[in-house]
Motif scaffolding. Structure first.
Motif, short mmCIF file in Angstrom:
data_model
loop_
_atom_site.label_atom_id
_atom_site.label_comp_id
_atom_site.label_asym_id
_atom_site.label_seq_id
_atom_site.Cartn_x
_atom_site.Cartn_y
_atom_site.Cartn_z
N CYS A 1 0.74 -1.45 0.12
CA CYS A 1 0.25 -0.19 -0.05
C CYS A 1 0.54 1.09 0.00
O CYS A 1 0.96 2.55 -0.86
CB CYS A 1 -0.79 -0.85 1.55
SG CYS A 1 -1.62 2.17 1.34
N SER B 1 2.89 1.25 -3.26
CA SER B 1 1.88 1.93 -4.49
C SER B 1 1.16 4.07 -4.49
O SER B 1 0.97 3.98 -5.23
CB SER B 1 0.99 1.05 -4.23
OG SER B 1 -0.66 1.34 -2.93
N SER B 2 1.50 3.70 -2.95
CA SER B 2 0.97 4.99 -2.77
C SER B 2 1.95 6.16 -3.69
O SER B 2 1.77 7.15 -3.60
CB SER B 2 0.17 5.30 -1.56
OG SER B 2 -1.09 4.74 -0.90
N LYS C 1 4.26 5.90 -5.52
CA LYS C 1 4.63 5.51 -7.41
C LYS C 1 3.32 6.17 -8.02
O LYS C 1 4.09 6.56 -8.79
CB LYS C 1 4.55 3.93 -7.21
CG LYS C 1 5.67 3.20 -7.25
CD LYS C 1 5.36 1.72 -8.01
CE LYS C 1 6.75 1.44 -7.25
NZ LYS C 1 7.09 -0.10 -8.63
N SER C 2 2.10 6.55 -6.90
CA SER C 2 1.09 7.11 -7.34
C SER C 2 1.43 8.35 -8.50
O SER C 2 0.57 9.79 -8.75
CB SER C 2 0.07 7.26 -6.52
OG SER C 2 0.01 7.71 -5.36
N GLY D 1 4.00 9.11 -9.45
CA GLY D 1 4.51 9.27 -11.13
C GLY D 1 6.05 9.73 -10.64
O GLY D 1 7.10 9.80 -10.56
N LYS E 1 -2.55 4.57 3.21
CA LYS E 1 -2.90 5.48 2.27
C LYS E 1 -3.13 6.93 2.31
O LYS E 1 -2.70 7.49 2.08
CB LYS E 1 -4.20 4.56 1.35
CG LYS E 1 -4.57 5.03 -0.19
CD LYS E 1 -5.21 4.17 -1.58
CE LYS E 1 -5.35 4.71 -2.91
NZ LYS E 1 -5.95 4.05 -3.08
N LYS F 1 -0.14 9.64 1.37
CA LYS F 1 -1.25 11.08 -0.08
C LYS F 1 -0.95 12.31 0.73
O LYS F 1 0.30 13.39 0.17
CB LYS F 1 -2.98 10.75 -0.03
CG LYS F 1 -3.09 11.78 -1.08
CD LYS F 1 -4.34 11.72 -2.10
CE LYS F 1 -4.67 11.91 -2.65
NZ LYS F 1 -5.03 13.50 -1.96
N GLU G 1 9.42 5.91 -4.27
CA GLU G 1 9.31 3.75 -4.06
C GLU G 1 9.94 4.04 -2.53
O GLU G 1 10.95 4.40 -2.41
CB GLU G 1 9.69 3.91 -5.40
CG GLU G 1 11.19 3.75 -5.81
CD GLU G 1 11.25 2.77 -6.55
OE1 GLU G 1 11.21 1.84 -7.05
OE2 GLU G 1 11.43 3.68 -7.74
#
Length: 230
Positions: free
Chosen positions: A68, A71-72, A74-75, A77, A102, A106, A145
């Protein structure tokens, strides 16, 4: 096919082994074969703890949390004009919910982006997760990451835990393949490391004896997918 076998398949495909077959002989070794010549067994490296009277692998709780966070991160970008940062995660149970993790990632990364710094940026999630964003020395596909993980519930220094469990796994798998050894020219063992996450590869490799039954023993990090051989 379980999650570790799926990871193993992904790893071997990325290595260029396109002729990979899952359970070529049915519900017995090997887990995979390559060109009917190489038999491959897959095993998870993990430690356990007791939860509600049952033995539970520590990574069964930590892996979804780490995934989690990763991926958070990496979101976001690739952020133009910004260095890359690796998330160094420290874990201690009980964990907050995935939803809370999450949201916290963020909010904290958005706060960081308002005033980026080359200094280590640290934030806490629920008192049991600490994430440190440290500037990477080289470029990466994503600006943020996961780079390293410390699970305080593993106890003690990571290397002895990995060594102990590698030896147990090798012994278990070596015994399991004995009746099938002559079916393949080579046997490989892939261990998915949920204890050290692929760290200290040189030391662990130098401290582990590879039995003659195995032509290769590969240890892979389930997060970064990096690997080393014993």
């Amino acid at each position: 096919m379980n999650i570790d076998e799926k990871l193993a398949k992904e790893y071997f495909v990325l290595q260029g082994y396109g002729s990979l077959v899952f359970e070529p002989d049915g519900n017995c070794p090997p887990d995979f074969s390559i060109s009917s010549r190489v038999g491959i067994e897959v095993r998870r490296l993990n430690k356990n703890h007791t939860k509600n009277g049952k033995r539970v692998g520590l990574e069964q709780e930590s892996t979804p949390i780490v995934d989690c966070i990763n991926s958070s991160l990496k979101s976001f970008g690739k952020v133009k004009g910004l260095s890359c940062y690796l998330g160094i995660i420290s874990l201690k149970r009980p964990f907050p919910t995935i939803k809370k993790v999450k949201l916290a990632v963020k909010e904290n990364v958005e706060s960081f982006l308002k005033n980026p710094t080359s200094s280590v940026y640290t934030f806490d999630i629920g008192g049991s997760l600490i994430v440190k964003l440290a500037e990477a020395s080289d470029d990466h596909e994503f600006t943020f990451e996961v780079g390293a993980i410390t699970d305080f519930d593993l106890g003690g220094w990571v290397v002895p835990g990995v060594l102990e469990n590698i030896r147990l796994c090798i012994a278990e798998k070596t015994e399991k393949i004995q009746p099938y050894l002559n079916n393949y020219s080579e046997w490989w063992l892939l261990l998915v490391d949920h204890i050290g996450y692929g760290r200290n590869g040189v030391e662990i490799s130098n401290s582990t004896i590879r039995p003659k039954e195995w032509n290769k023993i590969i240890v892979i990090d389930p997060v970064s997918k990096s690997a080393y051989e014993i």
